[in-house]
Design an enzyme around this catalytic site. Structure first.
Site, PDB file in Angstrom:
ATOM      1  N   ARG A  82      49.932  50.702  14.129  1.00 13.94           N
ATOM      2  CA  ARG A  82      51.162  51.467  13.952  1.00 13.94           C
ATOM      3  C   ARG A  82      52.365  50.510  13.943  1.00 13.94           C
ATOM      4  O   ARG A  82      52.408  49.557  14.711  1.00 13.94           O
ATOM      5  CB  ARG A  82      51.279  52.474  15.095  1.00 13.94           C
ATOM      6  CG  ARG A  82      52.463  53.402  15.025  1.00 13.94           C
ATOM      7  CD  ARG A  82      52.269  54.569  15.986  1.00 13.94           C
ATOM      8  NE  ARG A  82      51.898  54.118  17.330  1.00 13.94           N
ATOM      9  CZ  ARG A  82      52.781  53.909  18.305  1.00 13.94           C
ATOM     10  NH1 ARG A  82      54.067  54.073  18.091  1.00 13.94           N
ATOM     11  NH2 ARG A  82      52.371  53.531  19.499  1.00 13.94           N
ATOM     12  N   HIS A 135      49.239  56.803  28.611  1.00  9.21           N
ATOM     13  CA  HIS A 135      49.047  55.851  27.512  1.00  9.21           C
ATOM     14  C   HIS A 135      50.298  55.044  27.183  1.00  9.21           C
ATOM     15  O   HIS A 135      50.310  54.345  26.170  1.00  9.21           O
ATOM     16  CB  HIS A 135      48.595  56.587  26.245  1.00  9.21           C
ATOM     17  CG  HIS A 135      47.160  56.992  26.245  1.00  9.21           C
ATOM     18  ND1 HIS A 135      46.129  56.136  25.919  1.00  9.21           N
ATOM     19  CD2 HIS A 135      46.576  58.173  26.543  1.00  9.21           C
ATOM     20  CE1 HIS A 135      44.974  56.775  25.999  1.00  9.21           C
ATOM     21  NE2 HIS A 135      45.210  58.019  26.375  1.00  9.21           N
ATOM     22  N   LYS A 168      55.500  46.250  18.869  1.00 14.35           N
ATOM     23  CA  LYS A 168      54.287  45.587  18.373  1.00 14.35           C
ATOM     24  C   LYS A 168      54.638  44.323  17.580  1.00 14.35           C
ATOM     25  O   LYS A 168      53.778  43.513  17.284  1.00 14.35           O
ATOM     26  CB  LYS A 168      53.463  46.550  17.533  1.00 14.35           C
ATOM     27  CG  LYS A 168      52.911  47.715  18.371  1.00 14.35           C
ATOM     28  CD  LYS A 168      52.120  48.699  17.524  1.00 14.35           C
ATOM     29  CE  LYS A 168      51.658  49.897  18.331  1.00 14.35           C
ATOM     30  NZ  LYS A 168      50.581  49.604  19.297  1.00 14.35           N
ATOM     31  N   LYS A 184      38.262  45.822  18.409  1.00 14.41           N
ATOM     32  CA  LYS A 184      37.500  45.919  17.159  1.00 14.41           C
ATOM     33  C   LYS A 184      37.494  44.585  16.425  1.00 14.41           C
ATOM     34  O   LYS A 184      36.468  44.168  15.876  1.00 14.41           O
ATOM     35  CB  LYS A 184      38.088  47.024  16.278  1.00 14.41           C
ATOM     36  CG  LYS A 184      37.996  48.414  16.894  1.00 14.41           C
ATOM     37  CD  LYS A 184      38.934  49.394  16.202  1.00 14.41           C
ATOM     38  CE  LYS A 184      39.119  50.651  17.035  1.00 14.41           C
ATOM     39  NZ  LYS A 184      40.200  51.520  16.517  1.00 14.41           N
TER      40      LYS A 184
END
Length: 810
Positions: free
Chosen positions: A552, A359, A557, A663
């Site tokens: 997160r 991952h 990110k 999503k």
């Protein structure tokens, strides 16, 4: 007990009242809201019982291969609403509850969320468990029943504060304790050799501590099918909980010392491992749940009356990241030491049983344990790992004689400095398949962190792009959109997303459908606005564009890149008060690891900028910033349906896949993002013209890092960027304190490995294009419909089907 054949409103009402009286000993007039919730939950759970029973028969009697999904996290989310939708009885239960004087929505909101995961890893495990049940695949999820899950996040003075997550404080009506399902787990001690009756040298582990693992079972229901799979979580207990001799001797604390030490293993999800004690506890956790799970599988295998030599034919064990990879050494111990198998036969069974999902591409995230800690805690396993490594490296020498560098890179034991056990290497050596979780990630995995393994055994590597369940993330989260789609294409799409959802594309130019989509989005935005005001006291305008980044908090990110854009807009308006700016509400959410100082500073910056922007009269009706605290499954069910713009802006090559991006897209948000993780495939599916692309590619990122990244050069060439950074440095967002954000600025300007400033201008330009398109209402809505209709690939049903075909059949 409520029967499947009688689901009338009256029968449901009576079952709820029976549970209130018989299970809770409450009269309706004295019952609290939680009492009513529990009574409803027990009523629904009783409906799952017959499906649960049938699934148990399959797992113990039939010749099917059972999937054992080993994961340190299962971020399940609330159960009640999901199970009502899965059973297809939401309306009946809602009416029954209403007639009993309660509100079903209030009861659903009252449910405590099991905080048994940190983010995408645990939520993926939950989606896969639900999809395997929906596809009627026999599966058991194995993990830890953490007494305290991921921390509750409060925001005080703009900073993250971690509070204890007491999700079990009021009990959990969905689980069933199995005190008879107990396994002993050993730690420490020493290993002795002996010769068995056949003359073979064997190992005997003499532990100095033993812990009991007790099973707690939760049903995982498939959608509209008579199938329930099992989630089995382990709680740690002392082998001897109360030392009567110590108590009689007056040592009252010593009498329960063993109990306290043992129960610590299942107390907290991801204890801080900066200290040695934290590292020991995390390794204890991983071995504890893996050992319990493997012992349980061996017991179930014996119930099927199958030879242990055939274990791999009846069990497919999937390692969800490196946390459970100690299972490879543990299965070898159980086969060789306990069941007296020869090494080669045991290794063949083990290798054919395990598969490993990677991952992360971040080297620092690939677990490795200091050798002294490992040796002290698991001495027998270290011997087994040494033997696995010796035999594996002998094979490597045959393939690449004289290549000592390759041997060092491939070795399970890292001897480049202080010695470590590399858990990803153990997983790679001991598994028959290794998969990444997006096409780009799988390719980069073979090119970077596992390059030597891929060159040695390319047949092991495959890809399974992540997916999410449309039941949780559409039917439960966005009932308005679900109803609209069903009215146009029927209800089969919820079970066959990849096959059927594309038909909704035919409605993209239908103005009535476009109007309906906008009304649904507006209603969802109002619902989110109410939640934001309730939790933050910030009032936002649902008529503004909702620009959302919830995930997160991590430097890769790049939430701080988003903040730089907000400050850019703020500065433009301050310089030109008459500037036409698209009204935007920037919504953030996510948790930073307690020991991750830079991530926590990013949260502080988001809230600090929000404080200034939200209080500035010049920004009213233009910009608003809100940080939603304690982002979890429950809050995200409000956020995903309400988003207009999905921020997927990680540095290309750093995100393995992502599932939040899926999503958002399924719920009609348009994506602004880099070519990173599953963004690449989302863009391919929805169409390049329906995706806002910016930034460098993974190849360009690698080249820039290789050639030398000098962030100050980007500032020198970009006055607007310089002004933004100067504003932060001046203390404008820290009440005049110029030191608060200095560590973050130093990182951005001197050594930022995530290239925020290199992608800044491309990002700002792309955001300008976003504003332009959003102003064209029809165009934006049409694109939103296309994003929904073309996101069918990203179903977890498709993903688990690929696992079955590519990996679990092997």
């Amino acid at each position: 007990m409520l029967a499947q054949q009688d689901l009338s409103v009256e029968s449901i009402k009576q079952a709820i009242l029976d549970n209130l009286a018989l299970a809770l000993a409450r009269q309706p007039r004295y019952a609290t809201r939680h009492d009513w919730y529990t009574a409803v939950a027990l009523t629904v759970r009783s409906l799952l019982a017959s499906y649960w029973y049938a699934g148990t028969n399959v797992r113990t009697e039939d010749r099917v291969r059972v999937v054992a999904y080993l994961s340190a996290e299962f971020l399940l989310g609330p159960h009640l609403h999901n199970n009502l939708v899965g059973l297809g009885i939401y309306s009946q239960v809602e009416r029954a509850v209403t007639e009993l004087g309660q509100d079903l929505g209030d009861l659903i909101w009252d449910e405590q969320e099991p905080g048994l995961g940190n983010g995408g890893l645990g939520r993926l495990a939950a989606c896969y468990m639900e999809s395997m049940a929906t596809q009627q695949m026999a599966a058991i999820g194995y993990g830890i029943r953490y007494e305290f899950g991921i921390f509750r996040q409060l925001i005080r003075d703009g900073a993250q504060v971690e509070m204890t997550d007491e999700w079990l404080r009021l009990g959990n009506p969905w689980e069933i304790a199995r005190p008879e399902n107990v396994y002993l787990v050993q730690f420490g001690g020493s290993v002795e050799s002996y010769t068995d009756d056949s003359g073979s040298v064997r190992a005997l582990w003499l532990p100095d501590r033993i812990v009991r693992g007790v099973a707690y079972d939760t049903p995982v229901l498939g959608y509209r099918v008579p199938w329930v799979n099992l989630l089995r979580l382990w709680r740690a207990q002392a082998h001897e909980e109360f030392n009567f001799q110590q108590f009689n001797a007056g040592n009252y604390y010593g009498a329960v010392e063993d109990m306290v030490q043992s129960e610590n293993i299942s107390k907290v999800l991801y204890p801080n491992d900066e200290q040695v004690e934290g590292k020991i506890l995390r390794l204890e956790q991983q071995y504890f749940f893996v050992s319990c799970s493997l012992q349980d599988m061996l017991r179930l295998h014996q119930l099927r009356r199958r030879a242990l030599a055939e274990f791999h034919k009846y069990w497919a064990i999937q390692l969800n990241d490196t946390h459970p990879s100690i299972g490879i050494a543990e299965l070898m111990r159980l086969l060789v030491d306990v069941n007296q198998f020869a090494w080669n036969e045991a290794w063949d069974i083990t290798r054919r049983t395990f598969a490993y999902t990677n991952h992360t591409l971040l080297p620092e995230a690939l677990e490795k344990w200091p050798l002294p800690i490992f040796a002290r805690l698991l001495p027998r396993h270290l011997e087994i790992i040494y033997e696995i490594n010796r035999r594996f490296l002998d094979q490597v020498r045959e393939r690449a004689p004289g290549d000592d560098g390759r041997l060092a890179r491939l070795s399970i034991i890292d001897e480049s400095g202080d010695k470590f056990v590399r858990m990803a290497h153990l997983a790679a050596v001991g598994s028959h398949k290794i998969n990444g979780v997006a096409e780009l990630h799988s390719e980069l995995l073979k090119e970077t962190v596992m390059r030597d393994f891929a060159e040695l055994q390319p047949e092991k590597f495959t890809n399974v792009t992540n997916g999410v369940t449309p039941r949780r993330w559409m039917a439960v989260s966005n009932p308005g959109l679900t109803y609209l789609i069903t009215s146009k294409i029927g209800d089969g799409w919820l079970s066959h997303l990849e096959r059927d959802l594309r038909r909704f594309e035919e409605c993209a130019d239908d103005e009535e459908v476009q109007d309906a989509v906008r009304l649904i989005k507006y209603a969802n935005k109002r619902r989110l606005a109410e939640m934001i005001e309730r939790t933050t006291r910030i009032k936002v305008n649902p008529e503004s564009m909702f620009d959302v980044q919830t995930k997160r908090i991590h430097e890769y990110k790049r939430q701080h890149l988003n903040v730089l854009h907000i400050i850019t807009l703020y500065e433009r308006i301050k310089h030109d008060p008459g500037l036409e700016v698209l009204p935007r509400t920037f919504v953030f959410g996510g948790k930073a690891a307690p020991g991750y100082a830079m991530a926590k500073l990013i949260i502080k910056l988001i809230n600090a900028v929000g404080e200034v922007v939200n209080q500035d009269p010049a920004m009213r009706g233009r910009l608003k910033v809100a940080f939603v605290p304690d982002f979890n499954v429950k809050t995200s069910q409000h956020i995903y349906p309400a988003a207009d713009l999905s921020e997927q802006i990680s540095t290309a090559g750093k995100e393995a896949s992502g599932t939040g991006n899926m999503k958002f897209s399924l719920n009609g948000a348009l994506t602004i993002g880099t070519l990173d993780g599953a963004n690449v495939e989302i863009r391919q599916e929805v169409g390049e013209e329906n995706f806002f692309l910016f930034g460098m590619t993974a190849e360009q990122v690698q080249a820039l890092v290789r050639d030398g990244y000098h962030p100050r050069e980007y500032v020198a060439k970009n006055p607007e960027l310089g002004e933004v950074l100067n504003l932060i440095e001046s203390g404008a967002f820290s009440r005049g304190d110029r030191q608060t954000f200095k560590p973050l600025l130093d990182s951005l300007l001197n050594h930022d490995p995530f290239l925020v400033l290199a992608d800044y201008q491309s990002y700002v330009n792309c955001q300008g294009e976003v504003s332009k398109v959003y102003r064209d209402e029809r165009r934006w809505t049409r694109t939103s419909i296309l994003n929904i209709a073309r996101s069918g690939k990203f179903s977890s049903d498709r993903a688990v089907h690929e696992y079955r075909e590519k990996i679990w059949r092997g």
